[in-house]
Write an enzyme that holds these catalytic residues in place. Sequence first.
Site, PDB file in Angstrom:
ATOM      1  N   LYS A 175       0.868  -1.168  -0.146  1.00 38.57           N
ATOM      2  CA  LYS A 175      -0.092  -0.193  -0.099  1.00 38.57           C
ATOM      3  C   LYS A 175       0.674   1.243  -0.072  1.00 38.57           C
ATOM      4  O   LYS A 175       0.598   2.227  -0.778  1.00 38.57           O
ATOM      5  CB  LYS A 175      -0.945  -0.163   1.204  1.00 38.57           C
ATOM      6  CG  LYS A 175      -1.652   1.231   1.582  1.00 38.57           C
ATOM      7  CD  LYS A 175      -2.956   0.891   2.548  1.00 38.57           C
ATOM      8  CE  LYS A 175      -2.180   0.531   3.819  1.00 38.57           C
ATOM      9  NZ  LYS A 175      -1.390   1.487   4.401  1.00 38.57           N
ATOM     10  N   ARG A 203      -8.330   3.636   9.642  1.00 41.76           N
ATOM     11  CA  ARG A 203      -7.952   2.323   9.817  1.00 41.76           C
ATOM     12  C   ARG A 203      -9.268   1.521  10.080  1.00 41.76           C
ATOM     13  O   ARG A 203      -9.104   0.142  10.216  1.00 41.76           O
ATOM     14  CB  ARG A 203      -6.726   2.103  10.695  1.00 41.76           C
ATOM     15  CG  ARG A 203      -5.472   2.723  10.427  1.00 41.76           C
ATOM     16  CD  ARG A 203      -4.489   2.467  11.626  1.00 41.76           C
ATOM     17  NE  ARG A 203      -3.300   3.055  11.221  1.00 41.76           N
ATOM     18  CZ  ARG A 203      -2.392   2.353  10.515  1.00 41.76           C
ATOM     19  NH1 ARG A 203      -2.497   0.947  10.198  1.00 41.76           N
ATOM     20  NH2 ARG A 203      -1.053   3.028  10.229  1.00 41.76           N
ATOM     21  N   ARG A 246      10.714  -9.801   4.749  1.00 39.62           N
ATOM     22  CA  ARG A 246      11.109  -8.225   4.955  1.00 39.62           C
ATOM     23  C   ARG A 246      12.371  -8.175   6.052  1.00 39.62           C
ATOM     24  O   ARG A 246      12.016  -8.372   7.185  1.00 39.62           O
ATOM     25  CB  ARG A 246       9.991  -7.634   5.236  1.00 39.62           C
ATOM     26  CG  ARG A 246      10.420  -6.169   5.131  1.00 39.62           C
ATOM     27  CD  ARG A 246       8.747  -5.158   5.197  1.00 39.62           C
ATOM     28  NE  ARG A 246       8.087  -5.444   6.490  1.00 39.62           N
ATOM     29  CZ  ARG A 246       7.060  -4.755   6.461  1.00 39.62           C
ATOM     30  NH1 ARG A 246       6.479  -4.204   5.689  1.00 39.62           N
ATOM     31  NH2 ARG A 246       6.384  -4.903   7.746  1.00 39.62           N
ATOM     32  N   ARG A 281      12.259  -6.986  11.841  1.00 39.86           N
ATOM     33  CA  ARG A 281      11.426  -6.815  12.876  1.00 39.86           C
ATOM     34  C   ARG A 281      10.763  -8.170  13.497  1.00 39.86           C
ATOM     35  O   ARG A 281      10.486  -8.795  12.877  1.00 39.86           O
ATOM     36  CB  ARG A 281      10.306  -5.865  12.606  1.00 39.86           C
ATOM     37  CG  ARG A 281      10.923  -4.494  12.023  1.00 39.86           C
ATOM     38  CD  ARG A 281       9.679  -3.689  11.740  1.00 39.86           C
ATOM     39  NE  ARG A 281       8.461  -4.077  11.463  1.00 39.86           N
ATOM     40  CZ  ARG A 281       7.350  -3.299  11.308  1.00 39.86           C
ATOM     41  NH1 ARG A 281       7.534  -2.115  10.896  1.00 39.86           N
ATOM     42  NH2 ARG A 281       6.110  -3.950  10.920  1.00 39.86           N
ATOM     43  N   ARG A 315      -1.001 -10.488  13.202  1.00 38.19           N
ATOM     44  CA  ARG A 315      -1.259  -9.015  12.675  1.00 38.19           C
ATOM     45  C   ARG A 315      -2.281  -9.192  11.526  1.00 38.19           C
ATOM     46  O   ARG A 315      -3.081  -8.339  11.595  1.00 38.19           O
ATOM     47  CB  ARG A 315       0.257  -8.598  12.012  1.00 38.19           C
ATOM     48  CG  ARG A 315       1.121  -8.315  13.121  1.00 38.19           C
ATOM     49  CD  ARG A 315       2.525  -7.854  12.461  1.00 38.19           C
ATOM     50  NE  ARG A 315       2.467  -6.738  11.602  1.00 38.19           N
ATOM     51  CZ  ARG A 315       3.141  -6.411  10.657  1.00 38.19           C
ATOM     52  NH1 ARG A 315       4.471  -7.187  10.493  1.00 38.19           N
ATOM     53  NH2 ARG A 315       2.997  -5.387   9.947  1.00 38.19           N
TER      54      ARG A 315
END
Length: 223
Positions: A21, A96, A136, A167, A178
């Site tokens: 996004k 959100r 990632r 992370r 998530r």
Amino acid sequence: MLLAKADFKIVVFLGAPGAGKGTQAALVAQEMQMLHLSSGDLFRRAVERGDELGLKVKAFMECGALVPDEITTQMVLDRLSQSIDRRGVILDGFPRNLAQAESLDNALAHSAYERADAAIYISVEQEELVRRLSSRWLCRLCQTPYNYRHGDAVPACAKCGGELYQRADDAPQTVMRRLEVYFKDTAPLIEYYKQRGILAEIDGSGDVAGIAARIVKAIGDSK
């Protein structure tokens, strides 16, 4: 001054973590001469300014609380008023959830902008989202993102030479959680914009340029 409403579009970008996004918002904004407005960037800049609003935002962020919807909405509207010589604004990271969408629409209805013109939902299969997020890596110094599969040799950052790290919330098991939270909060939001007749669902698979082209067309087709 702002362009006439007919020539100025407010576009909401929706997409799960890993859907691309932010990347697409930046590309499309540049292509269409629009402002890419990220809620995260708004918060960081407010804190850096250190004014009254920035101190409020900082207090919420430091205690791990969400910045209240009314504050975020006002920050968005204030930034919209500075969109000189742009063809519109892409909202990235806000709203959100359904409450934030309703807060935004209520504020826009009492402003010169009237309403959001389009909502772009970048759709990617959950299996692909997990693969993208769990591969990632970020540079500790400049935060440039990279993608490396499990077992790959991970070099230093090509831009600044910084160490790359992953992370904790990009671990596969954490990624699943998530995504569950995201879809729980966002499903009503997608339906909200669909009922308003402004939702365009874009296939987020394939090459970056192709996805951007599909989004540009969808925005151009919006009324």
